[in-house]
Design a protein around this motif. Structure first.
Motif, PDB file in Angstrom:
ATOM      1  N   LYS A  62       5.158  14.413  -6.071  1.00 58.59           N
ATOM      2  CA  LYS A  62       4.576  13.655  -4.964  1.00 58.59           C
ATOM      3  C   LYS A  62       3.044  13.655  -4.976  1.00 58.59           C
ATOM      4  O   LYS A  62       2.417  12.736  -4.436  1.00 58.59           O
ATOM      5  CB  LYS A  62       5.061  14.219  -3.631  1.00 58.59           C
ATOM      6  N   TYR A 157       7.446   6.700   0.088  1.00 60.50           N
ATOM      7  CA  TYR A 157       7.921   5.971  -1.090  1.00 60.50           C
ATOM      8  C   TYR A 157       7.742   4.459  -0.980  1.00 60.50           C
ATOM      9  O   TYR A 157       7.696   3.772  -1.984  1.00 60.50           O
ATOM     10  CB  TYR A 157       9.401   6.268  -1.360  1.00 60.50           C
ATOM     11  N   GLN A 166       3.636   7.634  -8.818  1.00 59.91           N
ATOM     12  CA  GLN A 166       4.818   8.393  -9.259  1.00 59.91           C
ATOM     13  C   GLN A 166       5.226   7.993 -10.673  1.00 59.91           C
ATOM     14  O   GLN A 166       5.744   8.807 -11.435  1.00 59.91           O
ATOM     15  CB  GLN A 166       6.001   8.180  -8.310  1.00 59.91           C
ATOM     16  N   LEU A 192       9.791   7.305  -6.911  1.00 63.58           N
ATOM     17  CA  LEU A 192       9.783   7.890  -8.253  1.00 63.58           C
ATOM     18  C   LEU A 192      10.616   7.052  -9.215  1.00 63.58           C
ATOM     19  O   LEU A 192      10.192   6.790 -10.346  1.00 63.58           O
ATOM     20  CB  LEU A 192      10.306   9.326  -8.211  1.00 63.58           C
ATOM     21  N   SER A 313      12.050  16.819 -10.314  1.00 64.29           N
ATOM     22  CA  SER A 313      11.047  16.273  -9.405  1.00 64.29           C
ATOM     23  C   SER A 313      10.286  17.302  -8.581  1.00 64.29           C
ATOM     24  O   SER A 313       9.199  17.005  -8.082  1.00 64.29           O
ATOM     25  CB  SER A 313      11.687  15.238  -8.473  1.00 64.29           C
TER      26      SER A 313
END
Length: 329
Positions: A62, A157, A166, A192, A313
């Motif tokens: 992030k 996001y 990302q 992502l 992640s």
């Protein structure tokens, strides 16, 4: 975003935006290592390359999108601050990136966010506003704070600069290991996955890109099947970073165009994968960070005999929870 917002004109990021993000975050985000494991390869029947974003600043990918998004704001607007909503990793990323850029940050977090993530967010200097994820609308709260303060709202996001940032994780992965046959990416809100798909399709055109969600929250899979962004009730899963109720409107067109499919894994499979990483590879990966790996190691994603990139992640799980999950039979 609500439905009305989703109908407005969107700026869908491209691979050029990912390249611009790579330039912005250079020297700020870590170029995380790519890890391999013979045991994992044997279990999956493939050659696996794990992009270790659990070793990124703030412990998750992030940071890439947060730093890119804040640094892209014009300085005269940026001084008004930023506001974000997040269950944890985006919160820490925005807080840390804002601190580095000298920008005040306010984070809207659920009351049940992992304590380690709330503590870290405060530690980076951000102000936290708590809410109840089951009865209150975090997006509405974020918009209200932004309207009252003049701060720039940076969703976790559903923002083109976040998505582009990302995507630099997959960009680095392919630069380091070469073309891939398959890329598997955790899926919460889709930032992502969307950014990774942009990078993979540009640098490794024959690569099949897949997303992986928790079983309890398969809004992305449902949305692709229906051809529109669907909203679901707040899911319950140990994958706290993937408890979104819908994918983003900015990334959904990318998912439709560039993602081959979306799979799901169970909480039990996430725990098994956490244990594998702890015991065999000596790294800590949080449940959400294990989504893609769990699907690969359990044979859910078709990858036999192929070169497979797997995004880990994040690694932000408190010690008590980590121990409890791994101790469970």
């Amino acid at each position: 975003m609500n439905d009305a917002t989703g109908q407005r004109s969107l700026r869908i990021p491209t691979f050029d935006d990912v390249l611009a993000a790579q330039a912005r975050i250079a020297g700020k985000a870590h170029r995380t290592p790519v890890l391999t494991s013979r045991t994992a390869d044997e279990q999956a029947g493939a050659t696996l390359f794990f992009k270790a974003e659990n070793l990124q600043r703030v412990g998750a990918f992030k940071f890439r999108g947060a730093y890119n998004a804040i640094s892209a704001i014009a300085p005269d607007i940026r001084r008004n601050g930023v506001v974000a909503y997040s269950s944890g990793n985006h919160a820490q990323a925005i807080a840390h990136a804002a601190h580095l850029l000298g920008v005040p940050a306010t984070i809207v977090m659920p009351h049940d966010a992992p304590a380690i993530k709330a503590q870290a967010t405060r530690g980076y200097g951000a102000t936290i506003v708590f809410y109840d994820r089951y009865t209150e609308d975090r997006e509405a709260i974020g918009r209200r704070i932004a309207a009252e303060t003049g701060a720039s709202l940076i969703p976790p996001y559903d923002h083109p600069d976040v998505i582009a940032g990302q995507g630099t994780a997959a960009l680095e992965l392919i630069e380091d290991v070469g073309p891939l046959d398959v890329l598997v990416v955790p899926l919460g809100g889709g930032g992502l996955l969307g950014g990774s798909a942009l990078a993979a399709c540009a640098l490794s055109p024959d690569c099949a890109v897949y997303g992986v969600e928790p079983e309890a929250g398969d809004d992305g899979r449902q949305s692709l099947a229906k051809g529109e962004v669907l909203h679901i009730p707040v899911p319950k899963s140990i994958a706290d970073g993937a408890l979104s109720t819908h994918v983003g409107y900015h990334n959904f067109p990318i998912l439709q165009d560039k993602v081959e499919g979306i799979f799901t894994v169970s909480d039990a499979q996430l725990v098994e994968t956490m244990r594998f990483f702890a015991e065999r590879m000596k790294i800590v990966v949080e449940p959400t960070g294990c989504l893609a790996a769990a699907a690969v190691l359990n044979g859910i994603v078709p990858c036999s005999g192929k070169r497979v990139g797997v995004i880990l992640s994040g690694g932000n799980v408190d010690v008590a929870t980590f121990a409890r999950l791994l101790a469970a039979e």
